[in-house]
Design a protein around this motif. Sequence first.
Motif, PDB file in Angstrom:
ATOM      1  N   GLN A  15      28.505  21.872   9.544  1.00  0.00           N
ATOM      2  CA  GLN A  15      29.408  21.157  10.455  1.00  0.00           C
ATOM      3  C   GLN A  15      30.065  22.062  11.490  1.00  0.00           C
ATOM      4  N   ASP A  16      30.460  23.264  11.060  1.00  0.00           N
ATOM      5  CA  ASP A  16      31.239  24.111  11.968  1.00  0.00           C
ATOM      6  C   ASP A  16      30.456  25.302  12.519  1.00  0.00           C
ATOM      7  N   GLU A  17      29.398  25.711  11.812  1.00  0.00           N
ATOM      8  CA  GLU A  17      28.745  26.966  12.187  1.00  0.00           C
ATOM      9  C   GLU A  17      27.317  26.760  12.669  1.00  0.00           C
ATOM     10  N   HIS A  18      26.962  25.532  12.976  1.00  0.00           N
ATOM     11  CA  HIS A  18      25.662  25.215  13.592  1.00  0.00           C
ATOM     12  C   HIS A  18      24.453  25.562  12.741  1.00  0.00           C
ATOM     13  N   LEU A  19      24.592  25.593  11.409  1.00  0.00           N
ATOM     14  CA  LEU A  19      23.394  25.848  10.611  1.00  0.00           C
ATOM     15  C   LEU A  19      22.438  24.671  10.771  1.00  0.00           C
ATOM     16  N   THR A 216       8.064  26.584   8.751  1.00  0.00           N
ATOM     17  CA  THR A 216       9.417  26.258   9.210  1.00  0.00           C
ATOM     18  C   THR A 216      10.115  27.472   9.806  1.00  0.00           C
ATOM     19  N   GLY A 217      10.991  27.190  10.731  1.00  0.00           N
ATOM     20  CA  GLY A 217      11.834  28.226  11.301  1.00  0.00           C
ATOM     21  C   GLY A 217      13.283  27.845  11.080  1.00  0.00           C
ATOM     22  N   VAL A 218      14.062  28.740  10.497  1.00  0.00           N
ATOM     23  CA  VAL A 218      15.470  28.444  10.285  1.00  0.00           C
ATOM     24  C   VAL A 218      16.279  29.019  11.439  1.00  0.00           C
ATOM     25  N   SER A 219      17.536  28.666  11.458  1.00  0.00           N
ATOM     26  CA  SER A 219      18.411  29.197  12.487  1.00  0.00           C
ATOM     27  C   SER A 219      19.688  29.648  11.807  1.00  0.00           C
ATOM     28  N   GLY A 220      20.695  29.892  12.534  1.00  0.00           N
ATOM     29  CA  GLY A 220      21.972  30.188  11.889  1.00  0.00           C
ATOM     30  C   GLY A 220      22.730  31.379  12.411  1.00  0.00           C
ATOM     31  N   PRO A 280      21.816  27.561  23.321  1.00  0.00           N
ATOM     32  CA  PRO A 280      22.887  27.661  24.324  1.00  0.00           C
ATOM     33  C   PRO A 280      24.236  27.134  23.818  1.00  0.00           C
ATOM     34  N   ALA A 281      24.281  26.486  22.654  1.00  0.00           N
ATOM     35  CA  ALA A 281      25.553  25.957  22.139  1.00  0.00           C
ATOM     36  C   ALA A 281      26.547  27.088  21.896  1.00  0.00           C
ATOM     37  N   ILE A 282      27.812  26.798  22.141  1.00  0.00           N
ATOM     38  CA  ILE A 282      28.865  27.790  21.914  1.00  0.00           C
ATOM     39  C   ILE A 282      28.893  28.140  20.426  1.00  0.00           C
ATOM     40  N   GLY A 283      28.951  29.448  20.132  1.00  0.00           N
ATOM     41  CA  GLY A 283      29.046  29.864  18.731  1.00  0.00           C
ATOM     42  C   GLY A 283      27.706  29.959  18.034  1.00  0.00           C
ATOM     43  N   ASP A 284      26.609  29.788  18.764  1.00  0.00           N
ATOM     44  CA  ASP A 284      25.283  29.879  18.152  1.00  0.00           C
ATOM     45  C   ASP A 284      24.502  31.019  18.802  1.00  0.00           C
ATOM     46  N   SER A 285      25.159  32.170  18.879  1.00  0.00           N
ATOM     47  CA  SER A 285      24.673  33.266  19.711  1.00  0.00           C
ATOM     48  C   SER A 285      24.417  34.530  18.895  1.00  0.00           C
ATOM     49  N   VAL A 286      23.281  35.165  19.115  1.00  0.00           N
ATOM     50  CA  VAL A 286      23.002  36.458  18.480  1.00  0.00           C
ATOM     51  C   VAL A 286      23.870  37.553  19.113  1.00  0.00           C
ATOM     52  N   ALA A 287      24.056  37.475  20.429  1.00  0.00           N
ATOM     53  CA  ALA A 287      24.893  38.466  21.115  1.00  0.00           C
ATOM     54  C   ALA A 287      26.293  38.499  20.506  1.00  0.00           C
ATOM     55  N   GLU A 288      26.808  37.330  20.140  1.00  0.00           N
ATOM     56  CA  GLU A 288      28.165  37.278  19.593  1.00  0.00           C
ATOM     57  C   GLU A 288      28.235  37.871  18.184  1.00  0.00           C
TER      58      GLU A 288
END
Lengths: 452, 98
Positions: A15-19, A216-220, A280-288
Amino acid sequence: MFTMQEIMETITMVQDEHLDIRTITMGISLRDCAHADVRVSCQRIYDKITRLAKDLVPVGDELAREFGIPIVNKRISVTPIALVAEAADTENYLAFAQALDRAAKEVGVNFIGGFSALVHKGFTVGDRRLIDSIPQALAETERVCASVNVATTRAGINMDAVFRMGEIIKQTAALTADRDGLGCAKLVVFANVPEDNPFMAGAFHGIGEPECVINTGVSGPGVVKRAVEKVKDADFGTLSETIKKTAFKITRMGELVGRAAATRLGVPFGIVDLSLAPTPAIGDSVAEILEAMGLERCGTHGTTAALALLNDAVKKGGAMASSYVGGLSGAFIPVSEDEGMIRAVVDGALTIEKLEAMTCVCSVGLDMIAVPGETSAETIGAIIADEAAIGVINQKTTAVRLIPAPGKVVGDFVEFGGLLGRAPVMSLNPFSSADFVRRGGRIPAPIHSMKN
Amino acid sequence: MTDPYEMHGSRVIVSVLGEDRVGIIAAVANILSANRINILDISQTIMQELFTMILIADMGQSQIDLATLKEQLHEAGGELGLKIDAQHEDAFRFMHRI
């Protein structure tokens, strides 16, 4: 039974961390679809894809509901079309791309990968025809993705293919100039390409793969970033351990969903790709994530070390969570798809030279980078050659997905929208590489390729 | 042999998040009992000033599927101003148990 904390951790991740599960990709062999008559071959391709993948999207949606985790993309990869189309009596392979596009639309997937050729040692007739068809195919279809492998550690670097791909990228940009060169976002040039990659635009169904398979490819990135923030002042051992544990949990979801999808679709399960894929979603960034480790901006000194630590810890945690790991399996650093990367470029912290260094320690390569529209085919070829050299010498996958945006100059923005995001046009070295790239032939395989 | 990765078992995790008020448990329990879903465990607490209830239930005897249950819970959640969801137990088992 579970503790309240465990249950809340999973719910918070989603819900909060875009998993999310970034993609369920069905790999389909088209080797039995070859035919001398183009129309027959294309019909076979369309029929086979729509038959095998007809339930892919409904099953994906069903699993997302039951597990309560979003499955962002359902996609298809197919046998490199150069292999399938070669038997057909035609010089232009556009019809094959159109057949793939129609099949993708029919089953409701947003991308289909495999308009591809493997030319690391040289071209066949079909390889040449496919490569020549890429600009038109990407301009006239919506969902088809193309990729070309130009180098391997075993074969060296096919510099004829490298230069040719420089020209093809320029042509693709020109044919999609009205959309800022969007066609180039669907074209990847690889070294050491994996044959079971579920991620677009570089996915295809390799020749050693079974008839049909689910990868499958996961994200997170958001989940990892939050975990890193919680160990703000800890030493590197603790930092690495934290990322490993988080990667384990993320990957388990990919394994679960992939296995369940394969069972319901009645096809074998292939691999989980451990890559951390930003959006591109806020908080779903590798740079961050890198910035959360203590860097003021991604791209500053220390970035390569931070990325190396991240990539290694993700692999260690992920490898324990899945019985079969494959694909690219490493952090992705696409500029246009990562809000933190974009900010770093705009602030002058991240340059193409630093991105190149970063590709030495993570998967993929120079990904989704907009460069000035006037960049020459030779310069693009030279950039591909540099990346291929990194891949070949380090026995890893590298890739180039550049967009020489027509009419754009350094400082402009290129807008693609959706998952492809937006990219600031980055500056390149102004000096010429033309005489080097135009030599022709093949850079020999490195000494350490001789392992037998 | 059964595939260890196919969802085996019919247990679901129902989570309720929101502001505490009268009748939350009753509302959720009513939906579950009306659909012959057996409650195995309930725990509730206040986390970060948010009412949090986790309920583990068995759908083995139920006549509805998980998707339908989710719809009914979402609807009830909307009326009560709460976030109510149901997920298959495997999503948690895979992440937290080896």
